[in-house]
Motif scaffolding. Structure first.
Motif, PDB file in Angstrom:
ATOM      1  N   GLY A 202       0.814  -1.197   0.000  1.00  0.00           N
ATOM      2  CA  GLY A 202       0.000   0.000   0.000  1.00  0.00           C
ATOM      3  C   GLY A 202       0.852   1.252   0.000  1.00  0.00           C
ATOM      4  N   VAL A 203       0.188   2.394   0.039  1.00  0.00           N
ATOM      5  CA  VAL A 203       0.887   3.657   0.179  1.00  0.00           C
ATOM      6  C   VAL A 203       0.919   3.998   1.667  1.00  0.00           C
ATOM      7  CG1 VAL A 203       0.940   6.101  -0.419  1.00  0.00           C
ATOM      8  CG2 VAL A 203       0.115   4.425  -2.086  1.00  0.00           C
ATOM      9  N   TYR A 204       2.111   4.276   2.156  1.00  0.00           N
ATOM     10  CA  TYR A 204       2.302   4.578   3.566  1.00  0.00           C
ATOM     11  C   TYR A 204       2.484   6.090   3.745  1.00  0.00           C
ATOM     12  CZ  TYR A 204       2.632  -0.323   4.840  1.00  0.00           C
ATOM     13  OH  TYR A 204       2.336  -1.641   5.061  1.00  0.00           O
ATOM     14  N   TYR A 205       1.707   6.628   4.675  1.00  0.00           N
ATOM     15  CA  TYR A 205       1.720   8.070   4.944  1.00  0.00           C
ATOM     16  C   TYR A 205       2.110   8.319   6.396  1.00  0.00           C
ATOM     17  CZ  TYR A 205      -1.389   8.250   0.845  1.00  0.00           C
ATOM     18  OH  TYR A 205      -1.940   8.113  -0.401  1.00  0.00           O
ATOM     19  N   CYS A 206       2.882   9.352   6.631  1.00  0.00           N
ATOM     20  CA  CYS A 206       3.080   9.770   8.012  1.00  0.00           C
ATOM     21  C   CYS A 206       2.222  10.992   8.286  1.00  0.00           C
ATOM     22  CB  CYS A 206       4.542  10.010   8.347  1.00  0.00           C
ATOM     23  SG  CYS A 206       5.277  11.467   7.663  1.00  0.00           S
ATOM     24  N   MET A 207       1.847  11.127   9.520  1.00  0.00           N
ATOM     25  CA  MET A 207       0.962  12.206   9.945  1.00  0.00           C
ATOM     26  C   MET A 207       1.432  12.734  11.281  1.00  0.00           C
ATOM     27  SD  MET A 207      -1.812  13.023  12.091  1.00  0.00           S
ATOM     28  CE  MET A 207      -3.223  11.928  12.257  1.00  0.00           C
ATOM     29  N   ALA A 208       1.501  14.053  11.388  1.00  0.00           N
ATOM     30  CA  ALA A 208       1.832  14.713  12.643  1.00  0.00           C
ATOM     31  C   ALA A 208       0.552  15.293  13.223  1.00  0.00           C
ATOM     32  CB  ALA A 208       2.850  15.817  12.408  1.00  0.00           C
ATOM     33  N   LYS A 209       0.241  14.901  14.421  1.00  0.00           N
ATOM     34  CA  LYS A 209      -0.995  15.349  15.050  1.00  0.00           C
ATOM     35  C   LYS A 209      -0.696  16.541  15.955  1.00  0.00           C
ATOM     36  CE  LYS A 209      -5.180  13.615  17.163  1.00  0.00           C
ATOM     37  NZ  LYS A 209      -5.934  14.183  16.017  1.00  0.00           N
ATOM     38  N   GLY A 210      -1.205  17.691  15.541  1.00  0.00           N
ATOM     39  CA  GLY A 210      -0.982  18.897  16.305  1.00  0.00           C
ATOM     40  C   GLY A 210      -2.214  19.299  17.081  1.00  0.00           C
ATOM     41  N   VAL A 211      -2.078  20.346  17.870  1.00  0.00           N
ATOM     42  CA  VAL A 211      -3.191  20.838  18.684  1.00  0.00           C
ATOM     43  C   VAL A 211      -4.252  21.492  17.813  1.00  0.00           C
ATOM     44  CG1 VAL A 211      -3.863  22.442  20.499  1.00  0.00           C
ATOM     45  CG2 VAL A 211      -1.723  21.149  20.698  1.00  0.00           C
ATOM     46  N   THR A 212      -3.801  22.270  16.830  1.00  0.00           N
ATOM     47  CA  THR A 212      -4.750  23.020  16.015  1.00  0.00           C
ATOM     48  C   THR A 212      -4.926  22.443  14.616  1.00  0.00           C
ATOM     49  OG1 THR A 212      -2.986  24.510  15.317  1.00  0.00           O
ATOM     50  CG2 THR A 212      -4.292  25.165  17.239  1.00  0.00           C
ATOM     51  N   ARG A 213      -3.987  21.620  14.163  1.00  0.00           N
ATOM     52  CA  ARG A 213      -4.107  21.006  12.841  1.00  0.00           C
ATOM     53  C   ARG A 213      -3.195  19.803  12.751  1.00  0.00           C
ATOM     54  NH1 ARG A 213      -1.133  23.533   7.807  1.00  0.00           N
ATOM     55  NH2 ARG A 213      -1.260  21.312   7.345  1.00  0.00           N
ATOM     56  N   ASP A 214      -3.468  18.978  11.751  1.00  0.00           N
ATOM     57  CA  ASP A 214      -2.642  17.814  11.451  1.00  0.00           C
ATOM     58  C   ASP A 214      -1.878  18.067  10.154  1.00  0.00           C
ATOM     59  OD1 ASP A 214      -5.359  15.583  12.391  1.00  0.00           O
ATOM     60  OD2 ASP A 214      -3.842  16.581  13.635  1.00  0.00           O
ATOM     61  N   TYR A 215      -0.726  17.409  10.033  1.00  0.00           N
ATOM     62  CA  TYR A 215       0.077  17.494   8.818  1.00  0.00           C
ATOM     63  C   TYR A 215       0.200  16.096   8.222  1.00  0.00           C
ATOM     64  CZ  TYR A 215       1.607  21.982  10.803  1.00  0.00           C
ATOM     65  OH  TYR A 215       1.653  23.246  11.337  1.00  0.00           O
ATOM     66  N   TRP A 216       0.151  16.031   6.906  1.00  0.00           N
ATOM     67  CA  TRP A 216       0.269  14.756   6.200  1.00  0.00           C
ATOM     68  C   TRP A 216       1.396  14.837   5.182  1.00  0.00           C
ATOM     69  CZ3 TRP A 216      -2.557  10.299   7.002  1.00  0.00           C
ATOM     70  CH2 TRP A 216      -3.681  10.413   7.822  1.00  0.00           C
TER      71      TRP A 216
END
Length: 118
Positions: free
Chosen positions: A94-108
């Motif tokens: 599959g396609v693997y994604y990392c994600m940063a979970k922030g207080v006000t928004r997430d980053y992908w």
């Protein structure tokens, strides 16, 4: 503007290993404050959470399907999170994604393709 860049994907035979990396830059706060996650999306399926690591590496969590085979880790000094994948199976493709979970928004990130041949 925060950015995540994944690398390390590729084609591997079943039973093999890969190490994915995700480098972060431009975050509003220190990278160390963000919980980091790895997701994957197989063709025709929904995106699923594979592994997660808390800020400060206090805790980790894994999907049942990867427990004992995958290891998530982070090096805050390098703003990088890793996913070590061992004993790979065809169903890990599959396609693997990392994600940063922030207080006000997430980053992908943009994703990296992992293909496991059986």
């Amino acid at each position: 503007q925060g950015q995540l860049v994944e690398s390390g994907g590729g084609l591997v035979q079943a039973g093999g290993s890969l190490r994915l990396s995700c480098a972060a830059s431009g975050f509003s706060f220190s990278f160390s404050f963000y919980a980091m996650n790895w997701y994957r999306q197989a063709p025709g399926k929904e995106r699923e959470l594979v592994a997660a690591i808390s800020a400060g590496s206090i805790s980790t969590n894994y999907a049942d399907s990867v427990k004992g085979r995958f290891t998530i880790s982070r090096t805050d000094a390098k703003n990088t999170v890793y996913l070590q994948m061992n004993s790979l199976k065809a169903e890990d493709t599959g396609v693997y994604y990392c994600m940063a979970k922030g207080v006000t928004r997430d980053y992908w990130g943009q994703g990296t393709q992992v293909t496991v041949s059986s």
